[in-house]
Design an enzyme around this catalytic site. Structure first.
Site, PDB file in Angstrom:
ATOM      1  N   SER A 192      65.242  55.126  97.115  1.00 45.48           N
ATOM      2  CA  SER A 192      64.224  56.034  96.585  1.00 45.48           C
ATOM      3  C   SER A 192      63.454  56.701  97.714  1.00 45.48           C
ATOM      4  CB  SER A 192      63.261  55.268  95.673  1.00 45.48           C
ATOM      5  OG  SER A 192      62.369  56.143  95.024  1.00 45.48           O
ATOM      6  N   ASP A 193      62.972  57.917  97.446  1.00 50.93           N
ATOM      7  CA  ASP A 193      62.167  58.629  98.430  1.00 50.93           C
ATOM      8  C   ASP A 193      61.143  59.497  97.710  1.00 50.93           C
ATOM      9  OD1 ASP A 193      62.071  59.240 101.469  1.00 50.93           O
ATOM     10  OD2 ASP A 193      61.868  61.200 100.511  1.00 50.93           O
ATOM     11  N   THR A 194      59.987  59.672  98.332  1.00 54.46           N
ATOM     12  CA  THR A 194      58.888  60.423  97.721  1.00 54.46           C
ATOM     13  C   THR A 194      58.273  61.391  98.724  1.00 54.46           C
ATOM     14  OG1 THR A 194      58.341  58.559  96.263  1.00 54.46           O
ATOM     15  CG2 THR A 194      56.634  60.222  96.590  1.00 54.46           C
TER      16      THR A 194
END
EC number: 3.6.1.9
Length: 204
Positions: free
Chosen positions: A67-69
């Site tokens: 995941s990445d934000t």
């Protein structure tokens, strides 16, 4: 099949635990970079994280979740600040304004390579400089996109939110659960007669 969370984030680990399934955690060694759009950035980086762990363990039967934000303000992508001063600068820019948080989640296995992207709009209150200084010095948000964590004291910064709260935390839990459920990977296990613990969850 075992599940591995490709992340160094304690927040994502805590949210994964809410799904009730057993999983391992491994930190991917991936350099973060911004691409042309925020959607492309979180899609690509979440996939790179998951693929890094998957390739390292390619002989095993696993599903890797990465995941990445990122935070977007006035068309500019804000990642993780590299210093406390940069963190303060980011929060000053976010003060009193709307911004958009994008989170991508990738699922990689020997048969799967999927990515989902979620976005949420957030408006901050006007933040006094003394409050920004207090927050940055106390919470040191160098591991957070946009220099804040909506699940900690920075929750008081938020005036309005449009969309999924957990996208802002960095892991859209409902979307992750729905993906696993629709793939048949999250399911309620059959209750054994001697099981006094109530319903159980199984993976795979």
């Amino acid at each position: 099949m075992r599940i591995i969370l490709a992340s160094s984030s304690p927040r994502r680990r805590q949210l994964m635990e809410l799904l009730g399934i057993e999983f391992e955690v491994e930190k991917p060694d991936v350099e973060e970079e911004f691409l042309e759009s925020p959607e492309e950035t979180v899609r690509e980086l979440s996939l790179r994280k998951a693929e890094w762990v998957f390739k390292k363990r390619k002989e095993e039967e696993i599903l890797v979740i990465g995941s990445d934000t990122v935070v977007v303000l006035d068309g500019n992508i804000l990642g993780k600040p590299e210093s406390l001063e940069e963190a303060k600068g980011m929060l000053k820019k976010l003060s009193g304004k709307w911004h958009v948080v994008y989170t991508g989640v990738a699922f990689v296995s020997s048969e799967t390579k999927d990515v989902i992207v979620s976005s949420t709009k957030v408006r901050f209150r006007e933040l006094p400089e003394s409050v920004i200084d207090y927050y940055v010095e106390k919470y040191r948000p160098l591991d957070k996109a946009g220099a804040y964590g909506i699940q900690d004291f920075a929750a008081v910064f938020v005036e309005k939110i449009e969309g999924d709260f957990f996208t802002v935390v960095g892991f859209p839990l409902g979307m992750v659960w729905q993906y696993l459920y629709e793939k048949g990977w999250w399911k309620v296990a059959s209750k054994r007669e001697d099981d006094k613990g109530g319903a159980r969850v199984a993976f795979g």
